[in-house]
Scaffold this motif. Sequence first.
Motif, short mmCIF file in Angstrom:
data_model
loop_
_atom_site.label_atom_id
_atom_site.label_comp_id
_atom_site.label_asym_id
_atom_site.label_seq_id
_atom_site.Cartn_x
_atom_site.Cartn_y
_atom_site.Cartn_z
N LEU A 35 4.77 -14.07 -4.15
CA LEU A 35 5.67 -14.07 -5.30
C LEU A 35 6.16 -12.65 -5.61
O LEU A 35 7.34 -12.44 -5.90
CB LEU A 35 4.95 -14.66 -6.51
N LEU A 36 5.25 -11.68 -5.53
CA LEU A 36 5.63 -10.30 -5.77
C LEU A 36 6.62 -9.80 -4.71
O LEU A 36 7.52 -9.01 -5.01
CB LEU A 36 4.40 -9.40 -5.78
N GLU A 37 6.45 -10.28 -3.49
CA GLU A 37 7.33 -9.83 -2.40
C GLU A 37 8.77 -10.32 -2.58
O GLU A 37 9.68 -9.80 -1.95
CB GLU A 37 6.78 -10.31 -1.06
N GLN A 38 8.96 -11.33 -3.43
CA GLN A 38 10.30 -11.88 -3.64
C GLN A 38 11.09 -11.14 -4.71
O GLN A 38 12.27 -11.39 -4.89
CB GLN A 38 10.19 -13.36 -4.04
N GLN A 39 10.44 -10.23 -5.41
CA GLN A 39 11.08 -9.57 -6.54
C GLN A 39 11.98 -8.42 -6.09
O GLN A 39 11.75 -7.81 -5.05
CB GLN A 39 10.03 -9.05 -7.52
N PRO A 40 13.00 -8.09 -6.88
CA PRO A 40 13.92 -7.01 -6.51
C PRO A 40 13.35 -5.61 -6.72
O PRO A 40 13.81 -4.65 -6.12
CB PRO A 40 15.12 -7.24 -7.43
N TRP A 41 12.38 -5.45 -7.62
CA TRP A 41 11.73 -4.16 -7.89
C TRP A 41 12.73 -3.03 -8.06
O TRP A 41 12.75 -2.06 -7.31
CB TRP A 41 10.70 -3.83 -6.80
N ARG A 42 13.54 -3.17 -9.10
CA ARG A 42 14.55 -2.14 -9.38
C ARG A 42 13.91 -0.78 -9.67
O ARG A 42 14.50 0.26 -9.43
CB ARG A 42 15.41 -2.58 -10.56
N GLY A 43 12.70 -0.81 -10.22
CA GLY A 43 11.99 0.44 -10.50
C GLY A 43 11.09 0.89 -9.38
O GLY A 43 10.30 1.83 -9.53
N ASN A 44 11.16 0.17 -8.24
CA ASN A 44 10.43 0.54 -7.03
C ASN A 44 8.92 0.58 -7.22
O ASN A 44 8.38 -0.26 -7.94
CB ASN A 44 10.99 1.86 -6.49
N VAL A 45 8.24 1.53 -6.58
CA VAL A 45 6.78 1.53 -6.58
C VAL A 45 6.24 1.74 -7.99
O VAL A 45 5.21 1.16 -8.36
CB VAL A 45 6.24 2.63 -5.64
N ARG A 46 6.94 2.53 -8.79
CA ARG A 46 6.49 2.74 -10.17
C ARG A 46 6.48 1.42 -10.94
O ARG A 46 5.56 1.12 -11.70
CB ARG A 46 7.39 3.75 -10.88
N GLU A 47 7.53 0.62 -10.76
CA GLU A 47 7.60 -0.66 -11.45
C GLU A 47 6.48 -1.59 -10.98
O GLU A 47 5.86 -2.29 -11.78
CB GLU A 47 8.97 -1.30 -11.21
N LEU A 48 6.23 -1.61 -9.66
CA LEU A 48 5.14 -2.44 -9.14
C LEU A 48 3.81 -1.99 -9.71
O LEU A 48 2.97 -2.83 -10.09
CB LEU A 48 5.12 -2.35 -7.60
N ARG A 49 3.60 -0.69 -9.78
CA ARG A 49 2.34 -0.18 -10.35
C ARG A 49 2.16 -0.67 -11.78
O ARG A 49 1.09 -1.15 -12.14
CB ARG A 49 2.34 1.35 -10.33
N ASN A 50 3.20 -0.57 -12.58
CA ASN A 50 3.10 -1.01 -13.97
C ASN A 50 2.81 -2.50 -14.05
O ASN A 50 2.03 -2.96 -14.90
CB ASN A 50 4.39 -0.67 -14.71
N ALA A 51 3.46 -3.27 -13.17
CA ALA A 51 3.23 -4.72 -13.16
C ALA A 51 1.79 -5.04 -12.79
O ALA A 51 1.16 -5.93 -13.39
CB ALA A 51 4.20 -5.39 -12.19
N ILE A 52 1.24 -4.35 -11.80
CA ILE A 52 -0.14 -4.60 -11.37
C ILE A 52 -1.12 -4.23 -12.48
O ILE A 52 -2.10 -4.94 -12.74
CB ILE A 52 -0.45 -3.82 -10.08
N TYR A 53 -0.87 -3.13 -13.16
CA TYR A 53 -1.73 -2.75 -14.29
C TYR A 53 -1.69 -3.83 -15.38
O TYR A 53 -2.71 -4.18 -15.97
CB TYR A 53 -1.31 -1.41 -14.86
N ARG A 54 -0.49 -4.35 -15.64
CA ARG A 54 -0.38 -5.38 -16.67
C ARG A 54 -1.09 -6.66 -16.23
O ARG A 54 -1.76 -7.33 -17.03
CB ARG A 54 1.09 -5.66 -16.97
N LEU A 55 -0.96 -7.02 -14.97
CA LEU A 55 -1.67 -8.19 -14.45
C LEU A 55 -3.17 -8.00 -14.56
O LEU A 55 -3.91 -8.93 -14.91
CB LEU A 55 -1.27 -8.45 -12.99
N SER A 56 -3.64 -6.80 -14.23
CA SER A 56 -5.06 -6.51 -14.32
C SER A 56 -5.56 -6.67 -15.75
O SER A 56 -6.65 -7.18 -16.00
CB SER A 56 -5.34 -5.10 -13.82
N LEU A 57 -4.73 -6.26 -16.71
CA LEU A 57 -5.12 -6.36 -18.12
C LEU A 57 -5.06 -7.78 -18.63
O LEU A 57 -5.96 -8.24 -19.35
CB LEU A 57 -4.20 -5.47 -18.96
N MET A 58 -4.02 -8.52 -18.26
CA MET A 58 -3.75 -9.81 -18.89
C MET A 58 -4.37 -11.01 -18.17
O MET A 58 -4.48 -12.09 -18.76
CB MET A 58 -2.23 -10.02 -18.97
#
Length: 470
Positions: free
Chosen positions: A342-365
């Motif tokens: 599912l993550l691989e399908q995303q456009p990631w406009r913010g690139n690696v930084r955006e992915l990092r933030n998303a992973i941190y949020r997933l880890s928290l939530m």
Amino acid sequence: MSGKILLVEDDASIATVIRSALEDEGFAVDRCDSIAARDRLLASGKYDVMLTDVMLADGDGIATIDSVRAACPSMPLIVLSAQNTLDTAVRASDTGAFEYFPKPFDLEDLVRAVAQAAGSGAQRGEEAKVGDGLPLVGRSQAMQAVYRMITRVLRNDLTVLILGESGTGKELVAEAIHQLGHRKSGPFVAVNAAAIPSDLIESELFGHEKGAFTGAIAQAIGKFEQANGGTLFLDEIGDMPMEAQTRLLRALQSGRIRRVGGRQEIGVDVRIVAATNRDLKPMIASGRFREDLFYRLNVVPVQLPPLRDRAEDIEALAKHFLGHAAREGLPERRIDRAAIALLEQQPWRGNVRELRNAIYRLSLMARDEVIDAQTVTAVLGEDSAYPARPDNDDSLRSALEGWIAGTAPAPGTVYHRALAAFERPLFEHALAQTGGNQLRAAKLLGINRNTLRKKLSDLAIQAESFVRIA
């Protein structure tokens, strides 16, 4: 072409293809599949070039290169490897390898490199030691090109210009060049040209003398002097004012700087690595960036790929960031293959930084130890990690009308559901753009800082997870 080649490769199919291509070009090829057989062949014959895999049945092809060097000190070496990480590229470079090819490789490029190596009989310069904690993650072909460029600049002081979208990891590349290069014992000093007021940037770079301007109550040492003997990383170079560009060019040409308000020129010994997410050529055409400075900086360009062009790296990056999140006090999590897909399908406009933030949020939530696709959907959004940001009022209206019509919400819920759909990506985008700086994010949004803080609390958004990594 002619020459005798030793091919050390334990994969019979790959060895057959390489051997056939080289023999078609006139080379004589001996092939073996182990370190022991390699050493026997080297002891009994002379070779013009050796090609070697890294992971062989009886050991590490790179770790045992010292014995090869002792027996054949002038023989060029080409390293082939499926262990295609930055660490492997640097280890290959450390051996003095003529070239490094991650698998899969372009066969024509390999044959061309063998021909060049056979004609040169020369090796690269003195060895550099491999640093710990290599910061770059990814085994895609796009990242292999980056790794190879990094290894080419480790033993020299050529100026490097790192190009790429925001969030692709430009500062990490600069740090890798410093940490793995011959200046690693010196300081690494980073300065963001976009974050410094235009009237202070010259003082920031070159320092100032006491009384040079209002508020200069003491002498200050600038970034050039702080980086003496090491590396100076000039981030967001495209945002530097023209007057500062002129003084920077003079410093690069002469190797000397003068503090603001000072009369004495000071010699500095720094390696310059610059970076920008802007296209500098249109800026040159419009007079916003000096052409001569561009050519001075663009000696070795390194183009970083956007994350959407290296989706195969997302799994490794996600696991890397989950490990970081756990070390920073967030719950330990694992992520399953469906979630990665599912993550691989995303456009990631913010690139690696955006992915990092998303992973941190997933880890928290996340509620469970394993992050699955349902968790990704629930935490990051139904269709994408970040819903598409509308460009204008008409697109916003169309998006809302289509969403309302498609989901048939219960009466009285439209306002709150619309806010839920659009507020989170709005605040996350503002934080991503400002590197987690809440004051700047509030100004960008045109709201009070206290209002921003309350919204972040209500939405459970961690501003600190948006600290810039590039």
